[in-house]
Design a protein around this motif. Structure first.
Motif, mmCIF file in Angstrom:
data_model
loop_
_atom_site.group_PDB
_atom_site.id
_atom_site.type_symbol
_atom_site.label_atom_id
_atom_site.label_comp_id
_atom_site.label_asym_id
_atom_site.label_seq_id
_atom_site.Cartn_x
_atom_site.Cartn_y
_atom_site.Cartn_z
ATOM 1 N N GLN A 153 0.827 -1.197 0.000
ATOM 2 C CA GLN A 153 0.000 0.000 0.000
ATOM 3 C C GLN A 153 0.867 1.255 0.000
ATOM 4 O OE1 GLN A 153 -2.248 -0.619 3.635
ATOM 5 N NE2 GLN A 153 -3.937 -1.599 2.537
ATOM 6 N N LEU A 154 0.316 2.325 -0.566
ATOM 7 C CA LEU A 154 0.908 3.650 -0.424
ATOM 8 C C LEU A 154 0.197 4.321 0.743
ATOM 9 C CD1 LEU A 154 2.590 6.124 -1.189
ATOM 10 C CD2 LEU A 154 0.863 6.669 -2.938
ATOM 11 N N VAL A 155 0.939 4.528 1.827
ATOM 12 C CA VAL A 155 0.365 5.158 3.017
ATOM 13 C C VAL A 155 1.006 6.534 3.188
ATOM 14 C CG1 VAL A 155 -0.187 2.972 4.119
ATOM 15 C CG2 VAL A 155 2.051 3.993 4.517
ATOM 16 N N THR A 161 -4.824 13.552 0.173
ATOM 17 C CA THR A 161 -6.000 12.779 -0.227
ATOM 18 C C THR A 161 -6.056 12.466 -1.718
ATOM 19 O OG1 THR A 161 -7.304 14.804 -0.500
ATOM 20 C CG2 THR A 161 -7.358 13.737 1.675
ATOM 21 N N SER A 162 -5.054 12.927 -2.474
ATOM 22 C CA SER A 162 -5.056 12.668 -3.910
ATOM 23 C C SER A 162 -3.623 12.643 -4.431
ATOM 24 C CB SER A 162 -5.848 13.739 -4.660
ATOM 25 O OG SER A 162 -5.156 14.986 -4.608
ATOM 26 N N ALA A 163 -3.471 12.132 -5.642
ATOM 27 C CA ALA A 163 -2.149 12.119 -6.270
ATOM 28 C C ALA A 163 -1.623 13.544 -6.451
ATOM 29 C CB ALA A 163 -2.219 11.400 -7.613
ATOM 30 N N LEU A 244 -3.544 5.862 0.836
ATOM 31 C CA LEU A 244 -3.891 6.600 -0.382
ATOM 32 C C LEU A 244 -4.136 5.627 -1.527
ATOM 33 C CD1 LEU A 244 -4.311 9.330 -1.740
ATOM 34 C CD2 LEU A 244 -1.869 9.330 -2.327
ATOM 35 N N VAL A 245 -3.320 4.572 -1.620
ATOM 36 C CA VAL A 245 -3.477 3.565 -2.670
ATOM 37 C C VAL A 245 -3.295 2.187 -2.066
ATOM 38 C CG1 VAL A 245 -2.618 2.662 -4.863
ATOM 39 C CG2 VAL A 245 -2.541 5.126 -4.420
#
Length: 385
Positions: A153-155, A161-163, A244-245
Motif C-alpha cells: 500500500q501507499l500510506v 487525499t489525492s495524487a 492513499l493507494v
C-alpha cells in the motif's frame, strides 16, 4: 552485529533449521570464494548443457546438494519462508542437505548475493527477479513458484487525499528497483508526476530501510511510503498514516483471472544450481508447498503466534496483535506466481527507469511445482509449466 551490505542480515542455520548469527565479515569472504567456484561451475555447465536447460531437463540421478543457501525477508509477505524455516519444514524435506539462511530487508540486495554466488535460492519480489533475468540475459535465475500476493500500500500523512497532493512531497520505498519502488514510480507516472531514479522530479523518492521509514515518518520527515506488509500496517496503526493507494485496487484480474491479486513474493533459484541439483530443488518446492498450505489452513491465532515468533528471530521484534491481523487480511499466500502480470511488471520497470526492455521467455520453470501440487500453475508463455 555489523551489517555486511545494505538490506542484508547474515543468518546461518544447520540441519535443524534453527538460525545462528555469524559475523558479517564472513559474507564478504564467502561471497568472494563462492563467486570463483560458481564461475567455474557455470563454465563447466555451459560445456555440457545448453543455456535453455533448467531443473526439469537435468539428469534425474544427480545427487542432492550438500548445502542449500536460502535468502528471505523478515516480512509477513515472506510467510512461507518464515514458517518453513522456523517450523523445520524445509530442513525436514531437504532430508540431510544442510540449510543455511540469510535474512534481507530488500530484493536488490538479495539478488546481489545470489548473483555473487552466496545464495542458491531466495524468496523475493518479482521485479528484482525480473531485473536479474534481464541483466544476465536469462542466465541467472528461474522463478519456480509464487509465495504471496497482495500486501502492498501507499500510506501517507493525513491531509494528503489525492495524487495531486503529492507534488513536492517526499516518499520512500524499501530499495531502488524493488517491487514496491517500481510500483510507486509507475503509478506516479500514470498520475502525471515525474520521479526519476536519481531523486529528481515532481515527487522525491528516497529508498529507505523499512524500520527507518517508520521512524522518519513518525518524526515528520517523510510524507508517505509504498510498503509491503507488515510495514504498511505499522505506519497506519502506529504512526497515524492513511491509505492513499491499496495496490489491490490497481489489478482488475484481466491478466490473471484473479481480481485484486498481484505477485508480491516469488521463489527463485539459481539457474546453474537448479540444473545440477534437481532433487534439492524438488525438496525445497515440496517444503514450500507444505508451508503455504499450513498458512492457509492454520487457525488464525496459531498462525499469528508462529509468524510472530519467526519475526522476533529474524527481525528482532514481534508485531502487535492489531498489526499482524491487519497485515494478514491484506495478503494471499499462494504457490501460483501469477505469471500473467510479468510483462506488465517489466514494462512498469522500463517506464520507471529501473530496467530495460527484454524478452522474458524462459524466466519461469513451473514443471516441478505442478508435479508436486497436481495443479496447473501457468507460466503464461514465459517458460515451462
Amino acid at each position: 552485529m555489523t551489517n555486511p551490505q545494505p538490506g542484508m542480515t547474515r543468518i546461518v542455520a544447520g540441519e535443524s533449521g534453527k538460525p545462528k548469527r555469524r559475523r558479517g565479515i564472513e559474507i564478504a569472504l564467502t561471497a568472494g570464494l563462492v563467486l570463483l567456484i560458481s564461475a567455474g561451475a557455470t563454465v563447466a555447465a555451459g560445456v555440457s548443457r545448453d543455456s535453455g536447460n533448467t531443473a526439469a531437463a537435468a539428469e534425474p540421478d544427480q545427487a542432492p546438494a550438500v548445502e542449500l543457501r536460502l535468502g528471505y525477508f523478515g516480512n509477513i509477505t515472506h510467510g512461507p519462508a518464515l514458517v518453513g524455516v522456523s517450523q523445520g519444514i524445509i530442513a525436514k524435506d531437504l532430508n540431510g542437505t544442510k540449510l543455511s539462511t540469510q535474512v534481507f530487508t530488500a530484493g536488490p540486495a538479495a539478488i546481489e548475493a545470489l548473483n555473487a554466488g552466496a545464495l542458491d535460492a531466495a524468496y523475493i519480489g518479482p521485479n528484482p527477479a525480473i531485473n536479474s533475468f534481464v541483466q544476465s540475459k536469462g542466465e541467472s535465475i528461474r522463478i519456480i513458484a509464487g509465495a504471496a500476493a497482495g500486501g502492498a500500500q501507499l500510506v501517507v500523512k493525513p491531509g494528503i487525499t489525492s495524487a495531486a497532493d503529492l507534488r513536492g512531497k517526499t516518499l520512500s520505498t524499501p530499495q531502488l528497483g524493488g517491487t514496491q519502488d517500481v510500483a510507486l514510480r509507475a503509478w506516479l507516472q500514470k498520475e502525471g508526476h515525474r520521479a526519476s531514479p536519481d531523486g529528481s522530479g515532481d515527487v522525491a523518492i528516497n529508498p529507505t530501510d523499512n524500520a527507518q521509514t517508520l521512524k522518519l515518518f513518525q518524526d515528520g520527515k517523510l510524507d508517505g511510503a509504498w510498503l509491503p506488509e507488515p510495514w504498511a500496517s505499522r505506519l497506519v496503526l502506529q504512526a497515524g498514516a492513511t491509505v492513499l493507494v491499496d495496490e489491490r485496487d490497481l489489478w482488475d484480474g484481466s491478466l490473471t483471472g484473479k481480481p485484486g491479486e498481484f505477485p508480491t513474493t516469488v521463489l527463485i533459484v539459481n539457474k546453474t544450481f537448479a540444473a545440477e541439483h534437481p532433487a534439492t530443488v524438488k525438496a525445497l518446492l515440496r517444503a514450500h508447498t507444505e508451508s503455504v498450505d499450513w498458512l492457509n489452513n492454520a487457525p488464525a491465532a496459531e498462525k499469528a503466534a508462529v509468524l510472530n515468533a519467526a519475526l522476533k528471530e529474524t527481525a528482532g521484534a514481534e508485531l502487535k496483535p492489531d498489526v499482524i491481523d491487519r497485515a494478514l487480511r491484506n495478503i494471499v499466500f499462494t504457490v501460483d506466481p501469477l505469471a500473467g502480470t510479468y510483462r506488465k511488471l517489466l514494462q512498469d520497470g522500463v517506464d520507471a527507469g529501473t530496467t530495460k526492455p527484454a524478452d522474458l521467455t524462459g524466466i519461469l520453470d513451473l514443471t516441478v511445482l505442478n508435479s508436486i501440487t497436481g495443479r496447473h500453475a501457468s507460466a503464461a508463455g514465459l517458460g515451462l509449466d
